[in-house]
Design an enzyme around this catalytic site. Sequence first.
Site, PDB file in Angstrom:
ATOM      1  N   TYR A   1       0.820  -1.232   0.000  1.00 21.84           N
ATOM      2  CA  TYR A   1       0.000   0.000   0.000  1.00 21.84           C
ATOM      3  C   TYR A   1       0.845   1.270   0.000  1.00 21.84           C
ATOM      4  O   TYR A   1       0.397   2.301  -0.511  1.00 21.84           O
ATOM      5  CB  TYR A   1      -1.035  -0.033   1.135  1.00 21.84           C
ATOM      6  CG  TYR A   1      -2.164  -0.967   0.765  1.00 21.84           C
ATOM      7  CD1 TYR A   1      -3.107  -0.593  -0.188  1.00 21.84           C
ATOM      8  CD2 TYR A   1      -2.235  -2.249   1.295  1.00 21.84           C
ATOM      9  CE1 TYR A   1      -4.105  -1.467  -0.592  1.00 21.84           C
ATOM     10  CE2 TYR A   1      -3.236  -3.127   0.902  1.00 21.84           C
ATOM     11  CZ  TYR A   1      -4.166  -2.729  -0.034  1.00 21.84           C
ATOM     12  OH  TYR A   1      -5.141  -3.596  -0.449  1.00 21.84           O
TER      13      TYR A   1
ATOM     14  N   GLN B   1     -15.031   2.546  -6.516  1.00 20.86           N
ATOM     15  CA  GLN B   1     -14.317   1.443  -5.861  1.00 20.86           C
ATOM     16  C   GLN B   1     -12.833   1.771  -5.782  1.00 20.86           C
ATOM     17  O   GLN B   1     -12.066   1.031  -5.171  1.00 20.86           O
ATOM     18  CB  GLN B   1     -14.496   0.150  -6.668  1.00 20.86           C
ATOM     19  CG  GLN B   1     -15.933  -0.293  -6.800  1.00 20.86           C
ATOM     20  CD  GLN B   1     -16.079  -1.382  -7.866  1.00 20.86           C
ATOM     21  OE1 GLN B   1     -15.941  -2.566  -7.583  1.00 20.86           O
ATOM     22  NE2 GLN B   1     -16.352  -0.964  -9.086  1.00 20.86           N
TER      23      GLN B   1
ATOM     24  N   HIS C   1     -14.447   1.538  -1.086  1.00 19.55           N
ATOM     25  CA  HIS C   1     -13.359   0.613  -0.731  1.00 19.55           C
ATOM     26  C   HIS C   1     -12.201   1.317  -0.016  1.00 19.55           C
ATOM     27  O   HIS C   1     -11.105   0.771   0.062  1.00 19.55           O
ATOM     28  CB  HIS C   1     -12.832  -0.103  -1.985  1.00 19.55           C
ATOM     29  CG  HIS C   1     -13.797  -1.103  -2.553  1.00 19.55           C
ATOM     30  ND1 HIS C   1     -13.640  -1.690  -3.791  1.00 19.55           N
ATOM     31  CD2 HIS C   1     -14.926  -1.640  -2.040  1.00 19.55           C
ATOM     32  CE1 HIS C   1     -14.642  -2.525  -4.024  1.00 19.55           C
ATOM     33  NE2 HIS C   1     -15.441  -2.511  -2.985  1.00 19.55           N
TER      34      HIS C   1
ATOM     35  N   CYS D   1      -6.150   4.357  12.510  1.00 19.05           N
ATOM     36  CA  CYS D   1      -5.431   3.899  13.709  1.00 19.05           C
ATOM     37  C   CYS D   1      -6.210   2.781  14.393  1.00 19.05           C
ATOM     38  O   CYS D   1      -7.352   2.980  14.806  1.00 19.05           O
ATOM     39  CB  CYS D   1      -5.208   5.055  14.677  1.00 19.05           C
ATOM     40  SG  CYS D   1      -4.363   4.516  16.178  1.00 19.05           S
TER      41      CYS D   1
ATOM     42  N   CYS E   1      -3.036   9.571  18.851  1.00 26.80           N
ATOM     43  CA  CYS E   1      -2.789   8.912  20.145  1.00 26.80           C
ATOM     44  C   CYS E   1      -1.340   8.469  20.340  1.00 26.80           C
ATOM     45  O   CYS E   1      -0.970   8.022  21.430  1.00 26.80           O
ATOM     46  CB  CYS E   1      -3.733   7.712  20.312  1.00 26.80           C
ATOM     47  SG  CYS E   1      -3.303   6.304  19.269  1.00 26.80           S
TER      48      CYS E   1
ATOM     49  N   ALA F   1     -12.308   4.698 -21.528  1.00 26.08           N
ATOM     50  CA  ALA F   1     -13.081   5.663 -20.732  1.00 26.08           C
ATOM     51  C   ALA F   1     -12.807   7.098 -21.157  1.00 26.08           C
ATOM     52  O   ALA F   1     -13.713   7.934 -21.149  1.00 26.08           O
ATOM     53  CB  ALA F   1     -12.754   5.477 -19.245  1.00 26.08           C
TER      54      ALA F   1
HETATM   55  N1  APR Z   1     -11.363   2.405 -20.155  1.00 24.84           N
HETATM   56  C1  APR Z   1     -12.459   1.727 -19.725  1.00 24.84           C
HETATM   57  N2  APR Z   1     -12.387   0.531 -19.115  1.00 24.84           N
HETATM   58  C2  APR Z   1     -11.157  -0.003 -18.925  1.00 24.84           C
HETATM   59  C3  APR Z   1      -9.989   0.645 -19.345  1.00 24.84           C
HETATM   60  C4  APR Z   1     -10.112   1.908 -19.992  1.00 24.84           C
HETATM   61  N3  APR Z   1      -9.063   2.592 -20.431  1.00 24.84           N
HETATM   62  N4  APR Z   1      -8.921  -0.146 -19.034  1.00 24.84           N
HETATM   63  C5  APR Z   1      -9.427  -1.225 -18.441  1.00 24.84           C
HETATM   64  N5  APR Z   1     -10.783  -1.159 -18.379  1.00 24.84           N
HETATM   65  C6  APR Z   1     -11.725  -2.117 -17.796  1.00 24.84           C
HETATM   66  C7  APR Z   1     -11.282  -3.553 -17.919  1.00 24.84           C
HETATM   67  O1  APR Z   1     -11.710  -4.087 -19.170  1.00 24.84           O
HETATM   68  C8  APR Z   1     -12.009  -4.195 -16.739  1.00 24.84           C
HETATM   69  O2  APR Z   1     -13.297  -4.648 -17.100  1.00 24.84           O
HETATM   70  O3  APR Z   1     -11.810  -1.859 -16.430  1.00 24.84           O
HETATM   71  C9  APR Z   1     -12.129  -3.049 -15.719  1.00 24.84           C
HETATM   72  C10 APR Z   1     -11.210  -3.168 -14.523  1.00 24.84           C
HETATM   73  O4  APR Z   1     -11.584  -4.300 -13.770  1.00 24.84           O
HETATM   74  P1  APR Z   1     -10.807  -4.716 -12.436  1.00 24.84           P
HETATM   75  O5  APR Z   1      -9.340  -4.744 -12.674  1.00 24.84           O
HETATM   76  O6  APR Z   1     -11.442  -5.965 -11.950  1.00 24.84           O
HETATM   77  O7  APR Z   1     -11.089  -3.488 -11.438  1.00 24.84           O
HETATM   78  P2  APR Z   1     -12.396  -3.186 -10.574  1.00 24.84           P
HETATM   79  O8  APR Z   1     -13.618  -3.659 -11.279  1.00 24.84           O
HETATM   80  O9  APR Z   1     -12.324  -1.761 -10.180  1.00 24.84           O
HETATM   81  O10 APR Z   1     -12.163  -4.084  -9.304  1.00 24.84           O
HETATM   82  C11 APR Z   1     -13.090  -4.007  -8.246  1.00 24.84           C
HETATM   83  O11 APR Z   1     -11.727  -5.373  -6.901  1.00 24.84           O
HETATM   84  O12 APR Z   1      -9.771  -6.141  -6.010  1.00 24.84           O
HETATM   85  C12 APR Z   1     -10.823  -5.294  -5.830  1.00 24.84           C
HETATM   86  O13 APR Z   1     -10.838  -3.574  -4.316  1.00 24.84           O
HETATM   87  C13 APR Z   1     -10.459  -3.852  -5.635  1.00 24.84           C
HETATM   88  O14 APR Z   1     -11.892  -1.957  -6.041  1.00 24.84           O
HETATM   89  C14 APR Z   1     -11.336  -3.132  -6.623  1.00 24.84           C
HETATM   90  C15 APR Z   1     -12.407  -4.164  -6.923  1.00 24.84           C
END
Ligand code: APR
Length: 239
Positions: A56, A95, A113, A121, A143, A223
């Site tokens: 992290y 998220q 999330h 803490c 603290c 996006a």
């Molecule tokens: N534009 C749009 N979509 C995109 C792009 C982009 N440039 N690049 C990747 N993606 C899409 C991928 O195709 C995929 O479907 O974004 C999605 C990302 O998916 P994940 O990696 O699974 O991320 P997310 O859905 O946010 O994960 C949810 O999982 O591990 C946990 O806590 C973590 O908040 C996270 C949660």
Amino acid sequence: MADIRNIVILTGAGISAESGLRTFRAEDGLWEDYPVEDVATPEAFRRDPELVQRFYDARRAGVREAQPNPAHEALARLDRAWAQMPGRELLIVTQNIDDLHERAGAARVLHMHGEALSVWCMACDARHRWEGTLLDGPPCPSCGAVALRPDIVWFGEMPYRMDEIFAALARADLFVSIGTSGAVYPAAGFVQQAAAHGARTVELNLERSQGSHWFDESRLGPASVLVPAWVDEVLEAAR
Ligand code: APR
């Protein structure tokens, strides 16, 4: 798209991919290099706190270096415009643990999330904004205990502010999901909640998400291209 008053926007890692932040489930995704059970569960933190803090600390450093992209900027533009129109609501439920929505200028952002730039803490329950590292064991500013953990919702923990999210989903006329794979609940189920209350549902994603069939409409692409175009449409229809 007439008569849209209340909008809920769910965002995931895909919206920040073009800002240089790695997504989780791609072939080159974070979970390929760092298995979830090693770095993102309470058990992992008990077993090997240094590994988790290092993971992290790296995420926090990455977030600080990243910049918002046109998708974050377009949502901030929508948030500002919607705030000017009486009787309309908007909520960005993210998220993501980055602060790119806020840095783009969005005001109504809920981090279900947790946040990379926040620490919690375990001794006194205080939360603090944090830009540095935790591996070196800094004391809690409230603290003094050496008991800070990342303010992140790990697997097996309860996401934040679910009551507010479900209330917003129940009032939504339009639900849009951006850049999320639909692999993780409860966020993956928001589309069904919104639809059950009568909202129109749209997904904007690079590829079809796991719950793609639940949406009224899927637009596939990056996006940074899809989100500004969609925001233009929403604002045009609201005139
Ligand atoms: N534009 C749009 N979509 C995109 C792009 C982009 N440039 N690049 C990747 N993606 C899409 C991928 O195709 C995929 O479907 O974004 C999605 C990302 O998916 P994940 O990696 O699974 O991320 P997310 O859905 O946010 O994960 C949810 O999982 O591990 C946990 O806590 C973590 O908040 C996270 C949660």
